[in-house]
Design a protein around this motif. Structure first.
Motif: not given
Length: 472
Positions: A383-396
């Motif tokens: 198996s393999i694993a990897r992080t993913i990041t989900k975010r909007g735009t902007g500092f906050r």
């Protein structure tokens, strides 16, 4: 079927009863003897090629769905359900469970429904004692769990939608770089719906808003391009595959409106993924690139999560891909997505085993973490694993972090690029993992948090180990 004998007694019996036919009338329609029908319905004989053709021609049976083998999944679910201490003295063997599922699959599903209600009642009574004085316990299965079971028992493959999405992708020339453009044109030209990309004005938690009154689809322009494309193609699925989706929902017989609504979205998501990553072309590319998820994402203009999820669905009869399991966990270890085309099934309650490599991915963000693992039943996986990041735009803007994992039986390891350099023949290189502590049968595990609920323990005050008890 692909070389396996197909026993489908319960499905045949349900089909005959739905057509309001006697065994003699059913036999005449199939061109076989009444005794043969009786043997087939009692799983004394497997379906022959001639009977299968007669079912397709005479009754319009979708043989891919008719022959779907969900036995291993139900066995695992029943095994977990029956691990409850109340069954300690009368716990059936796995072979007994297989026989019961083969002969009475509806009873097996009914038992799981009952067990879900029982577990929900126990959990609620344990955590909400004060609420029990004011409200009734909901005995229905949780909607998300019911929908997960639906896709799980369908082997995470919906033939009708998959083939329809592939045909549409071929018809309009859908490629990795034009998902957004052609999707927008399809909505406008076929459905008279304009697509408006809103930047900075939509809540970052919202990807799209369908405004049927204005005939438009609002899409969050701050979302990643692959996400924008996926949302547009999901809307196309809801518009063009409405009847097919509703027919599948009717056949599924969900027990609540919430579950049906969640499943509708899931089926639309399935169509969107199958259109952006059409079966034949994606399977060919996956084999050619040895299932390198980063290269596949680049070629098809998709996200890593979309690619990994799609790889777990390549189970079309006659053109199966590598059987993969796929899951997504958050930083607390909670499984938020899970699909498996392998024997490995995930625990229905609680989080994932802490020894799985998917948890290590959070320690090495952005890297591919590889793992060789062995489960308590002796099966081995890569198996393999990897992080993913989900975010909007902007500092906050809020940031959501997950880790995704993709794995397959080690027999298929050479077909993946991730096996290069690993000693897959060395037993000592395999991590001993499980599903969850409450059902794991391993007697010695340094990460065990609680004893298995079906095992006896002994405590010796004279000896202190990492885990302060032994499993008998």
């Amino acid at each position: 079927m692909e070389g396996r004998k197909l026993f489908a007694g319960a499905r045949l019996r349900n089909l005959r009863q739905a057509e309001n036919l006697t065994q003699r009338q059913f036999a005449e329609r199939l061109g076989i003897s009444t005794s043969y029908v009786n043997q087939l319905e009692n799983n004394q004989r497997p379906l022959s090629a001639g009977v299968i053709l007669a079912l397709v021609d005479g009754f319009g049976v979708d043989i891919a769905r008719f022959a779907a083998d969900d036995g291993d999944r139900i066995v695992n679910d029943l095994h977990e359900a029956l691990s409850d201490p109340i069954f300690a003295e009368r716990r059936p063997s796995r072979q007994d469970l297989k026989i019961a599922i083969t002969n009475t699959p509806d009873f097996a599903h009914a038992f799981l429904t009952l067990q879900r209600a029982y577990q929900a009642a126990k959990d609620r009574m344990a955590s909400l004692d004060d609420a029990l004085q004011h409200e009734q316990i909901d005995a229905l299965p949780l909607p998300y769990e019911e929908v997960r079971d639906f896709f799980n028992y369908a082997n995470n493959y919906i033939d009708w939608l998959d083939r329809g999405a592939e045909a549409l992708a071929t018809e309009i020339g859908l490629e990795g770089g034009n998902h957004l453009k052609l999707g927008t044109e399809r909505l406008r030209g076929t459905h008279g719906m304009s697509v408006v990309f809103e930047r900075g004005t939509m809540d970052p938690d919202i990807y799209r808003i369908h405004d049927p009154g204005a005939g438009r689809l609002l899409v969050n322009a701050d979302a990643p391009r692959a996400t924008q494309s996926f949302q547009i193609w999901q809307q196309i699925a809801l518009a063009e595959e409405h009847d097919a989706i509703e027919r599948i929902l009717d056949e599924a017989r969900f027990r609540s409106r919430e579950a049906r609504s969640i499943a509708r979205i899931g089926l639309a998501n399935y169509f969107a993924g199958a259109a952006m990553l059409p079966y034949g072309r994606f399977l060919s590319a996956a084999r050619g690139l040895r299932h390198d998820i980063e290269l596949l994402a680049e070629r098809f203009g998709a996200s890593l999560e979309q690619v990994a999820h799609r790889l777990s669905t390549l189970q079309r009869p006659g053109a199966r891909g590598v059987p993969f399991f796929f899951l997504r966990v958050d930083r607390a270890g909670t499984i938020t997505k899970r699909h498996s085309a392998t024997r490995l099934q995930f625990a229905r309650f609680g989080g994932a085993c802490p020894l799985w490599g998917v948890h290590q991915a959070f320690e090495r963000p952005g890297e591919i973490v590889r793992q060789l693992a062995e489960t308590p039943d002796g099966e081995r996986y890569i198996s393999i694993a990897r992080t993913i990041t989900k975010r909007g735009t902007g500092f906050r803007a809020p940031i959501r972090r997950y880790a995704i994992a993709l794995g397959c039986p080690v027999a298929h390891a050479p077909e993946t690029v991730y096996s290069d350099g690993l000693a897959i023949d060395r037993a000592e290189d395999y991590d001993l993992i499980g599903s969850s502590c409450r059902i794991c049968e391993r007697r010695r595990c340094p990460q065990r948090s609680v004893p298995p609920i079906h095992g006896q323990i002994s405590v010796d005050a004279r000896v202190r180990r990492v885990v302060p008890f032994e499993i008998s």
